[in-house]
Design a protein around this motif. Structure first.
Motif, PDB file in Angstrom:
ATOM      1  N   GLU A 164       0.813  -1.220   0.000  1.00 36.06           N
ATOM      2  CA  GLU A 164       0.000   0.000   0.000  1.00 36.06           C
ATOM      3  C   GLU A 164       0.846   1.269   0.000  1.00 36.06           C
ATOM      4  N   LEU A 165       2.107   1.157   0.399  1.00 33.40           N
ATOM      5  CA  LEU A 165       2.971   2.340   0.396  1.00 33.40           C
ATOM      6  C   LEU A 165       3.150   2.897  -1.013  1.00 33.40           C
ATOM      7  N   GLY A 166       2.980   2.053  -2.005  1.00 29.12           N
ATOM      8  CA  GLY A 166       3.098   2.491  -3.391  1.00 29.12           C
ATOM      9  C   GLY A 166       2.028   3.479  -3.808  1.00 29.12           C
ATOM     10  N   ARG A 167       0.984   3.618  -2.982  1.00 30.02           N
ATOM     11  CA  ARG A 167      -0.099   4.557  -3.290  1.00 30.02           C
ATOM     12  C   ARG A 167       0.190   5.963  -2.767  1.00 30.02           C
ATOM     13  N   ILE A 168       1.304   6.113  -2.050  1.00 32.08           N
ATOM     14  CA  ILE A 168       1.688   7.442  -1.553  1.00 32.08           C
ATOM     15  C   ILE A 168       2.371   8.212  -2.677  1.00 32.08           C
ATOM     16  N   HIS A 169       1.797   9.343  -3.053  1.00 30.97           N
ATOM     17  CA  HIS A 169       2.334  10.152  -4.147  1.00 30.97           C
ATOM     18  C   HIS A 169       3.309  11.217  -3.656  1.00 30.97           C
ATOM     19  N   ALA A 170       3.199  11.588  -2.399  1.00 29.50           N
ATOM     20  CA  ALA A 170       3.981  12.703  -1.870  1.00 29.50           C
ATOM     21  C   ALA A 170       5.462  12.363  -1.765  1.00 29.50           C
ATOM     22  N   LYS A 171       6.285  13.377  -1.988  1.00 34.50           N
ATOM     23  CA  LYS A 171       7.695  13.245  -1.654  1.00 34.50           C
ATOM     24  C   LYS A 171       7.766  13.067  -0.142  1.00 34.50           C
ATOM     25  N   THR A 172       8.503  12.048   0.309  1.00 35.91           N
ATOM     26  CA  THR A 172       8.426  11.643   1.715  1.00 35.91           C
ATOM     27  C   THR A 172       9.799  11.534   2.359  1.00 35.91           C
ATOM     28  N   LEU A 173       9.901  12.081   3.572  1.00 40.08           N
ATOM     29  CA  LEU A 173      11.085  11.901   4.407  1.00 40.08           C
ATOM     30  C   LEU A 173      10.735  10.928   5.525  1.00 40.08           C
ATOM     31  N   SER A 192      11.972   2.545   1.554  1.00 40.21           N
ATOM     32  CA  SER A 192      12.161   1.944   0.231  1.00 40.21           C
ATOM     33  C   SER A 192      10.832   1.609  -0.442  1.00 40.21           C
ATOM     34  N   GLY A 193       9.767   1.459   0.350  1.00 41.23           N
ATOM     35  CA  GLY A 193       8.465   1.108  -0.209  1.00 41.23           C
ATOM     36  C   GLY A 193       7.680   2.290  -0.743  1.00 41.23           C
ATOM     37  N   ILE A 194       8.097   3.504  -0.390  1.00 42.38           N
ATOM     38  CA  ILE A 194       7.420   4.719  -0.858  1.00 42.38           C
ATOM     39  C   ILE A 194       8.111   5.192  -2.133  1.00 42.38           C
ATOM     40  N   PRO A 195       7.378   5.371  -3.221  1.00 47.92           N
ATOM     41  CA  PRO A 195       7.997   5.691  -4.515  1.00 47.92           C
ATOM     42  C   PRO A 195       8.981   6.851  -4.488  1.00 47.92           C
ATOM     43  N   ASP A 196       8.642   7.924  -3.774  1.00 48.89           N
ATOM     44  CA  ASP A 196       9.530   9.087  -3.702  1.00 48.89           C
ATOM     45  C   ASP A 196       9.962   9.296  -2.254  1.00 48.89           C
ATOM     46  N   GLY A 197      10.451   8.217  -1.648  1.00 48.10           N
ATOM     47  CA  GLY A 197      10.848   8.271  -0.248  1.00 48.10           C
ATOM     48  C   GLY A 197      12.345   8.414  -0.076  1.00 48.10           C
ATOM     49  N   GLU A 198      12.743   9.108   0.981  1.00 44.90           N
ATOM     50  CA  GLU A 198      14.154   9.207   1.336  1.00 44.90           C
ATOM     51  C   GLU A 198      14.297   8.989   2.834  1.00 44.90           C
ATOM     52  N   LEU A 199      15.482   8.582   3.248  1.00 49.09           N
ATOM     53  CA  LEU A 199      15.704   8.144   4.624  1.00 49.09           C
ATOM     54  C   LEU A 199      16.767   8.975   5.318  1.00 49.09           C
ATOM     55  N   GLU A 200      16.505   9.302   6.592  1.00 48.74           N
ATOM     56  CA  GLU A 200      17.500   9.944   7.451  1.00 48.74           C
ATOM     57  C   GLU A 200      17.490   9.234   8.800  1.00 48.74           C
ATOM     58  N   ILE A 201      18.659   8.789   9.235  1.00 45.77           N
ATOM     59  CA  ILE A 201      18.825   8.226  10.573  1.00 45.77           C
ATOM     60  C   ILE A 201      19.774   9.155  11.321  1.00 45.77           C
ATOM     61  N   ILE A 202      19.299   9.744  12.426  1.00 46.74           N
ATOM     62  CA  ILE A 202      20.125  10.704  13.161  1.00 46.74           C
ATOM     63  C   ILE A 202      20.349  10.223  14.595  1.00 46.74           C
ATOM     64  N   ASP A 203      21.266  10.862  15.281  1.00 48.09           N
ATOM     65  CA  ASP A 203      21.562  10.496  16.666  1.00 48.09           C
ATOM     66  C   ASP A 203      20.316  10.635  17.535  1.00 48.09           C
ATOM     67  N   GLY A 204      20.130   9.666  18.424  1.00 49.01           N
ATOM     68  CA  GLY A 204      19.011   9.750  19.353  1.00 49.01           C
ATOM     69  C   GLY A 204      18.160   8.500  19.358  1.00 49.01           C
ATOM     70  N   ASN A 205      17.106   8.546  20.176  1.00 45.53           N
ATOM     71  CA  ASN A 205      16.195   7.409  20.283  1.00 45.53           C
ATOM     72  C   ASN A 205      14.890   7.722  19.550  1.00 45.53           C
ATOM     73  N   LYS A 219      16.920  18.814   9.486  1.00 45.92           N
ATOM     74  CA  LYS A 219      16.618  17.827   8.442  1.00 45.92           C
ATOM     75  C   LYS A 219      15.224  18.056   7.857  1.00 45.92           C
ATOM     76  N   VAL A 220      14.255  18.325   8.723  1.00 46.27           N
ATOM     77  CA  VAL A 220      12.875  18.513   8.263  1.00 46.27           C
ATOM     78  C   VAL A 220      12.749  19.761   7.401  1.00 46.27           C
ATOM     79  N   LEU A 221      13.316  20.871   7.854  1.00 49.75           N
ATOM     80  CA  LEU A 221      13.204  22.116   7.091  1.00 49.75           C
ATOM     81  C   LEU A 221      13.946  22.027   5.760  1.00 49.75           C
ATOM     82  N   ALA A 222      15.099  21.375   5.752  1.00 46.74           N
ATOM     83  CA  ALA A 222      15.837  21.199   4.495  1.00 46.74           C
ATOM     84  C   ALA A 222      15.006  20.381   3.509  1.00 46.74           C
TER      85      ALA A 222
END
Length: 227
Positions: A164-173, A192-205, A219-222
Protein backbone atom coordinates in the motif's frame (compact mmCIF):
# COMPACT_ATOMS: atom_id res chain seq x y z
CA UNK A 1 -17.72 14.98 12.95
CA UNK A 2 -18.51 13.80 16.47
CA UNK A 3 -15.50 15.71 17.89
CA UNK A 4 -13.77 19.06 17.59
CA UNK A 5 -9.98 18.91 17.73
CA UNK A 6 -8.02 21.02 20.15
CA UNK A 7 -5.08 22.46 18.23
CA UNK A 8 -2.33 25.05 18.35
CA UNK A 9 -1.90 27.33 15.36
CA UNK A 10 0.93 29.66 14.44
CA UNK A 11 2.55 31.22 11.38
CA UNK A 12 1.59 31.86 7.78
CA UNK A 13 2.22 30.19 4.45
CA UNK A 14 1.67 26.62 3.32
CA UNK A 15 -0.16 24.49 5.91
CA UNK A 16 2.02 22.12 7.95
CA UNK A 17 0.10 19.75 10.23
CA UNK A 18 1.90 18.10 13.16
CA UNK A 19 0.59 14.81 14.58
CA UNK A 20 1.86 13.57 17.97
CA UNK A 21 2.34 10.02 19.24
CA UNK A 22 0.44 7.61 21.48
CA UNK A 23 -0.67 9.00 24.83
CA UNK A 24 0.77 12.44 24.09
CA UNK A 25 -0.61 15.75 22.84
CA UNK A 26 0.36 18.67 20.64
CA UNK A 27 2.80 20.00 23.24
CA UNK A 28 5.21 17.24 22.16
CA UNK A 29 6.18 19.58 19.32
CA UNK A 30 7.07 22.51 21.58
CA UNK A 31 10.57 22.59 20.03
CA UNK A 32 9.22 22.61 16.47
CA UNK A 33 6.20 24.93 16.42
CA UNK A 34 8.00 28.25 16.84
CA UNK A 35 10.76 27.43 14.37
CA UNK A 36 8.53 25.88 11.72
CA UNK A 37 6.03 28.76 12.04
CA UNK A 38 8.68 31.11 10.65
CA UNK A 39 8.13 29.44 7.28
CA UNK A 40 4.76 27.65 7.41
CA UNK A 41 1.22 27.89 8.76
CA UNK A 42 1.57 25.32 11.53
CA UNK A 43 -1.30 23.35 13.04
CA UNK A 44 -0.44 21.01 15.94
CA UNK A 45 -3.42 18.78 16.74
CA UNK A 46 -4.47 16.76 19.76
CA UNK A 47 -5.66 13.43 18.34
CA UNK A 48 -9.06 11.97 19.29
CA UNK A 49 -9.00 10.95 22.96
CA UNK A 50 -5.63 12.64 23.56
CA UNK A 51 -4.85 15.91 25.30
CA UNK A 52 -7.82 18.27 25.13
CA UNK A 53 -9.61 16.56 22.24
CA UNK A 54 -12.58 14.44 23.39
CA UNK A 55 -12.77 10.69 22.83
CA UNK A 56 -16.09 10.82 20.97
CA UNK A 57 -18.10 7.76 20.00
CA UNK A 58 -16.32 6.54 16.88
CA UNK A 59 -13.69 3.75 16.79
CA UNK A 60 -10.38 4.40 18.50
CA UNK A 61 -8.08 3.43 15.65
CA UNK A 62 -5.40 4.82 13.38
CA UNK A 63 -7.77 4.69 10.41
CA UNK A 64 -10.42 6.65 12.29
CA UNK A 65 -7.79 9.21 13.28
CA UNK A 66 -6.92 9.56 9.58
CA UNK A 67 -10.60 10.24 8.85
CA UNK A 68 -10.62 12.75 11.71
CA UNK A 69 -7.68 14.51 10.05
CA UNK A 70 -9.63 14.74 6.80
CA UNK A 71 -12.53 16.27 8.73
CA UNK A 72 -10.19 18.78 10.37
CA UNK A 73 -8.76 19.81 7.01
CA UNK A 74 -12.20 20.23 5.49
CA UNK A 75 -13.42 22.19 8.52
CA UNK A 76 -10.49 24.60 8.18
CA UNK A 77 -10.55 24.87 4.41
CA UNK A 78 -7.19 23.12 3.96
CA UNK A 79 -7.18 21.49 0.53
CA UNK A 80 -3.61 20.23 0.75
CA UNK A 81 -0.94 20.25 3.46
CA UNK A 82 2.48 19.08 4.50
CA UNK A 83 2.11 16.36 7.16
CA UNK A 84 4.61 15.56 9.89
CA UNK A 85 3.71 12.64 12.13
CA UNK A 86 5.60 11.13 15.05
CA UNK A 87 5.14 7.48 16.10
CA UNK A 88 1.36 6.83 16.03
CA UNK A 89 1.08 10.28 14.45
CA UNK A 90 3.39 9.02 11.72
CA UNK A 91 1.09 6.04 11.27
CA UNK A 92 -1.91 8.38 10.98
CA UNK A 93 -0.07 10.46 8.38
CA UNK A 94 0.96 7.32 6.48
CA UNK A 95 -2.59 5.94 6.36
CA UNK A 96 -3.93 9.37 5.38
CA UNK A 97 -1.39 9.69 2.54
CA UNK A 98 -2.40 6.24 1.26
CA UNK A 99 -6.12 7.05 1.38
CA UNK A 100 -5.98 10.68 0.26
CA UNK A 101 -2.76 11.17 -1.74
CA UNK A 102 -4.13 14.30 -3.40
CA UNK A 103 -4.42 16.04 0.00
CA UNK A 104 -0.73 15.65 0.92
CA UNK A 105 2.02 17.95 -0.30
CA UNK A 106 5.10 16.64 1.52
CA UNK A 107 5.11 13.85 4.08
CA UNK A 108 7.45 13.36 7.06
CA UNK A 109 7.22 10.04 8.91
CA UNK A 110 9.15 10.02 12.19
CA UNK A 111 9.30 6.70 14.03
CA UNK A 112 6.36 5.20 12.14
CA UNK A 113 5.73 1.47 11.69
CA UNK A 114 3.65 -0.70 9.38
CA UNK A 115 2.71 -3.15 12.13
CA UNK A 116 3.67 -4.35 15.60
CA UNK A 117 6.45 -6.53 14.16
CA UNK A 118 8.35 -3.35 13.35
CA UNK A 119 8.84 -2.57 17.05
CA UNK A 120 11.80 -4.02 18.94
CA UNK A 121 10.71 -6.99 21.11
CA UNK A 122 12.08 -5.40 24.30
CA UNK A 123 9.47 -2.66 23.84
CA UNK A 124 6.64 -4.57 22.17
CA UNK A 125 6.39 -7.57 24.51
CA UNK A 126 5.61 -5.47 27.64
CA UNK A 127 3.09 -3.46 25.58
CA UNK A 128 1.28 -6.64 24.53
CA UNK A 129 1.25 -7.98 28.10
CA UNK A 130 -0.13 -4.67 29.36
CA UNK A 131 -2.76 -4.69 26.63
CA UNK A 132 -3.98 -8.17 27.56
CA UNK A 133 -4.25 -7.20 31.24
CA UNK A 134 -6.03 -3.91 30.51
CA UNK A 135 -8.41 -5.61 28.08
CA UNK A 136 -9.28 -8.23 30.72
CA UNK A 137 -10.38 -5.53 33.18
CA UNK A 138 -11.83 -3.10 30.62
CA UNK A 139 -15.40 -4.12 31.45
CA UNK A 140 -14.92 -3.33 35.14
CA UNK A 141 -12.86 -0.15 35.03
CA UNK A 142 -13.06 2.89 32.78
CA UNK A 143 -9.36 3.52 33.38
CA UNK A 144 -8.54 -0.01 32.20
CA UNK A 145 -10.78 0.49 29.17
CA UNK A 146 -8.97 3.69 28.19
CA UNK A 147 -5.60 2.03 28.78
CA UNK A 148 -6.63 -0.92 26.61
CA UNK A 149 -7.61 1.46 23.82
CA UNK A 150 -4.27 3.28 23.96
CA UNK A 151 -2.21 0.09 24.09
CA UNK A 152 -4.41 -1.46 21.41
CA UNK A 153 -3.18 1.17 18.95
CA UNK A 154 0.32 -0.27 19.36
CA UNK A 155 -0.80 -3.90 19.16
CA UNK A 156 -3.47 -3.93 16.44
CA UNK A 157 -2.62 -0.85 14.35
CA UNK A 158 -1.78 0.37 11.80
CA UNK A 159 -1.39 -3.02 10.06
CA UNK A 160 -0.49 -1.51 6.68
CA UNK A 161 0.56 -3.96 3.94
CA UNK A 162 3.90 -2.94 2.42
CA UNK A 163 2.29 -2.87 -1.04
CA UNK A 164 0.00 0.00 0.00
CA UNK A 165 2.97 2.34 0.40
CA UNK A 166 3.10 2.49 -3.39
CA UNK A 167 -0.10 4.56 -3.29
CA UNK A 168 1.69 7.44 -1.55
CA UNK A 169 2.33 10.15 -4.15
CA UNK A 170 3.98 12.70 -1.87
CA UNK A 171 7.69 13.24 -1.65
CA UNK A 172 8.43 11.64 1.72
CA UNK A 173 11.08 11.90 4.41
CA UNK A 174 11.33 8.87 6.69
CA UNK A 175 13.36 9.87 9.74
CA UNK A 176 14.28 7.98 12.91
CA UNK A 177 16.84 7.83 15.69
CA UNK A 178 19.85 5.51 15.66
CA UNK A 179 18.53 3.96 18.89
CA UNK A 180 14.85 4.09 17.94
CA UNK A 181 12.33 1.61 19.35
CA UNK A 182 11.40 0.89 15.73
CA UNK A 183 13.76 -1.63 14.15
CA UNK A 184 16.09 0.11 11.71
CA UNK A 185 15.46 -2.49 9.01
CA UNK A 186 11.73 -1.79 9.36
CA UNK A 187 12.28 1.95 8.98
CA UNK A 188 14.39 1.29 5.90
CA UNK A 189 11.64 -0.96 4.52
CA UNK A 190 9.12 1.88 4.80
CA UNK A 191 11.43 4.36 3.07
CA UNK A 192 12.16 1.94 0.23
CA UNK A 193 8.46 1.11 -0.21
CA UNK A 194 7.42 4.72 -0.86
CA UNK A 195 8.00 5.69 -4.52
CA UNK A 196 9.53 9.09 -3.70
CA UNK A 197 10.85 8.27 -0.25
CA UNK A 198 14.15 9.21 1.34
CA UNK A 199 15.70 8.14 4.62
CA UNK A 200 17.50 9.94 7.45
CA UNK A 201 18.82 8.23 10.57
CA UNK A 202 20.13 10.70 13.16
CA UNK A 203 21.56 10.50 16.67
CA UNK A 204 19.01 9.75 19.35
CA UNK A 205 16.20 7.41 20.28
CA UNK A 206 12.50 7.38 19.38
CA UNK A 207 12.00 10.93 20.66
CA UNK A 208 14.45 12.77 18.41
CA UNK A 209 12.10 15.71 17.77
CA UNK A 210 12.22 16.49 21.47
CA UNK A 211 15.68 15.31 22.50
CA UNK A 212 17.69 16.16 19.38
CA UNK A 213 15.52 19.01 18.14
CA UNK A 214 18.27 21.00 16.42
CA UNK A 215 19.28 18.13 14.12
CA UNK A 216 15.68 17.02 13.60
CA UNK A 217 14.44 20.50 12.70
CA UNK A 218 17.36 21.05 10.35
CA UNK A 219 16.62 17.83 8.44
CA UNK A 220 12.87 18.51 8.26
CA UNK A 221 13.20 22.12 7.09
CA UNK A 222 15.84 21.20 4.50
CA UNK A 223 13.48 18.53 3.17
CA UNK A 224 10.45 20.84 3.06
CA UNK A 225 12.41 23.58 1.30
CA UNK A 226 14.08 21.26 -1.23
CA UNK A 227 12.98 21.14 -4.85
Amino acid sequence: MDIRHFYMEKGQGKPLILLHGNGEDSSYFEKQIEEFAQYYHVYALDTRGHGKTPRGDKPFSIRQFAEDLLGFMEEHGIARAHLLGFSDGGNIAMVFAIRYPERVDRLILNGANLNAKGVKPSIQIPIEIGYKIAKKFAGKSNKAKLNAEMLGLMVNDPDVPIEELGRIHAKTLVIAGKKDMIKEEHTRLIASGIPDGELEIIDGNHFIANRNAAAFNEKVLAFLKSE
